[in-house]
Design an enzyme around this catalytic site. Structure first.
Site, PDB file in Angstrom:
ATOM      1  N   ASP A   1     -28.880  15.552  11.697  1.00 37.13           N
ATOM      2  CA  ASP A   1     -27.247  15.445  11.956  1.00 37.13           C
ATOM      3  C   ASP A   1     -26.599  17.617  11.944  1.00 37.13           C
ATOM      4  OD1 ASP A   1     -26.991  13.363  11.501  1.00 37.13           O
ATOM      5  OD2 ASP A   1     -25.933  13.588   9.647  1.00 37.13           O
TER       6      ASP A   1
ATOM      7  N   ASP B   1     -25.098   9.574  -3.896  1.00 39.80           N
ATOM      8  CA  ASP B   1     -26.369   9.362  -4.602  1.00 39.80           C
ATOM      9  C   ASP B   1     -25.757   8.681  -6.246  1.00 39.80           C
ATOM     10  OD1 ASP B   1     -25.750  11.806  -5.726  1.00 39.80           O
ATOM     11  OD2 ASP B   1     -27.436  12.828  -5.124  1.00 39.80           O
TER      12      ASP B   1
END
Length: 517
Positions: free
Chosen positions: A101, A250
């Protein structure tokens, strides 16, 4: 000073103190679970891997997709790609996705390296987004939608996996269809670079050697650490998929998957080296992200955990785990309240001597609990030279206290619902040269507050010494040293970064000028 204000301050002080005691004693429970299960579980894991390869050949291994989320990591990305392509796994069953990105020159570096590796026969693809929706979670989600593998290995840019990583982790997912994640242990590429990196390594070892082992082996909820792990794709979908509404996607996904019935496995003997931040401001930014994301996850997930049918001890473990960064506001409040309470507060009535003795014993045992955990972690880590490394434990203690201002701000931001953005942690990639101009740091305004709090703690310490109150003196001394050290180091690294960035710009301009001529 107002009596009401003093009593309110006293209540906050007591609550913060009790919080520190609770979180401190949770360290002893983690140590207990680790020592109780370590030998048996590690031996069982080794036997399981040996048995798998006695009964299966490499041809039986399943398709795996390795995902590499990258954002402006020009210093590290080539090292990462080389290491992942060198992983010993059948080439026709190992797909590599580079989820870049980047908004800087990293994208061109990645693009060139991916083309080179693809030409060498690796199944590697570059997926580049320009909108950065949901940050890392969004990149992983987009990659997963087109991934070939039923299992997804994930590595951040600053990690360098060993060649046998997949061979040592994937079989656990194959052998037990209820295992949704296999998490490896973090190692350290630059442990001895400085006192800062050495102290960080001890802290991280405490988390992985003791805490992650204890949670996994003690059948508590554990979390994916964002990297150095392998997910079962069905477990990700079963937990609801990647979501970007917290900064710790996460931990969020880990809890949702476990609430859906999937098991998380931590493998102690699989170690993946990573680069530690060598700049205090980068370290503080990393800790801020982890602190804010953990509290965001706690707010989002804990109601679901408390309503679930999991055992009470699992619920308590989840509360302590997801709210662990609350210790920083607790430390900050005790530091700020100590001096005014000594100078102006006169409690009604007096406790008997035995009550003070018991109270001090609890406080003392809680205060040394993290150090005991780090000691056991170093002793059992398997690394050589652990006794020498423990000499840096005071640095870690000061560091843990000194970042309390920054992390308290992160906790309050999460509680108040402040969104913010994902801030990367810059790494050098082992290179001597620093990153270019867009890696320049902002002025460390929080360091000014840390400096003021440190000076404030010094005056509080002197007041307590003058009043012959020696029990709390060592704590205020540690607070003063921690806040002042982190503050001064923040300014020093900021100034150093300015010079390095200017030097990098000048060198870049010289190269461009020579190329033009």
């Amino acid at each position: 000073m107002s009596t009401i204000l003093l009593y309110a301050m006293f209540v906050v002080y007591v609550i913060a103190g009790v919080g520190l005691v609770i979180y401190g004693f949770s360290c002893y429970y983690s140590i207990y679970l680790f020592l109780k299960n370590s030998r048996k579980t590690r031996l069982s894991d080794r036997k399981a891997i040996l048995k798998y390869y006695r009964e299966h050949s490499l041809a039986d291994l399943p398709q795996v997709t390795t995902q590499l989320p990258v954002f402006n990591e020009a210093n590290c990305v080539e090292r990462l790609l080389e290491a992942v392509c060198a992983i010993d796994y059948p080439k026709d069953k190992h797909e590599i996705q580079v989820l870049d990105d980047s908004t800087d020159e990293c994208y061109e570096v990645t693009k060139k390296k991916v083309a080179e590796l693809a030409a060498r026969g690796y199944d590697i693809k570059l997926i580049h987004r320009t909108n950065r929706k949901d940050f890392k979670a969004g990149a992983l989600k987009e990659g997963m939608a087109v991934a070939k593998g039923e299992f997804l290995a994930i590595f951040d840019a600053d990690f360098v996996p060993e060649k046998d990583f997949l061979l040592k982790t994937v079989p656990y997912l194959v052998m037990d269809p209820q295992v949704g994640l296999v998490q490896g242990r973090w190692g350290h590429l630059n442990r001895t670079e400085s006192g800062l990196t050495l102290a960080q390594s001890i802290g991280i070892d405490g988390h992985f050697v003791i805490e992650q082992s204890a949670r996994s082996w003690g059948k508590l909820f554990m979390n994916f650490n964002g990297t150095a792990g392998v997910w079962r794709k069905d477990a990700i979908y079963g937990g609801g998929g990647w979501e970007g509404d917290t900064l710790t996607e996460d931990m969020d996904l880990s809890y949702r998957s476990q609430l859906a019935g999937w098991k998380m496995k931590f493998v102690f003997d699989v170690i993946v080296p990573a680069e530690l931040p060598n700049d205090i401001n980068a370290f503080k930014a990393q800790q801020f992200r982890w602190a804010k994301g953990s509290i965001q996850t706690a707010i989002k997930i804990l109601p679901k955990v408390l309503r679930s049918k999991v055992p009470l001890r699992v619920k308590i473990g989840a509360i302590l785990h997801t709210t662990h960064y609350s210790i920083h506001p607790c430390m900050l409040f005790t530091a700020l309240c100590a001096w005014p309470l000594l100078a102006f507060f006169e409690p009604v009535g007096h406790l008997p001597t035995w009550a003070y003795t018991v109270g001090f014993a609890f406080i003392f045992l809680a205060a040394i609990a993290p150090s005991v955990l780090y000691f056991v972690a170093q002793r059992c880590s398997g690394y050589t030279g652990w006794k020498i490394r423990l000499l840096s434990l005071p640095i870690l203690m000061a560091l843990g206290v000194g970042i309390a201002v920054s992390n308290s701000r992160a906790v309050f931001a999460a509680v108040l619902g402040t969104k913010g953005s994902f801030v990367r942690t810059p790494k050098s990639g082992g290179a001597k040269k620093k990153a270019k101009s867009h890696y320049a740091q902002k002025f460390p305004w929080m360091a000014l507050i840390e400096l003021l709090v440190g000076v404030y703690c010094i005056f509080g310490l002197l007041e307590y010494i003058n009043a012959s109150k020696y029990i709390i003196g060592p704590f205020l001394a540690l607070y003063a040293i921690g806040f002042l050290s982190v503050s001064v180091l923040s300014f020093m690294h900021y100034i150093s970064n300015i010079f390095e960035v200017r030097k990098a710009i000048k060198c870049s301009e010289c190269v461009e000028e020579q190329a033009t001529n």
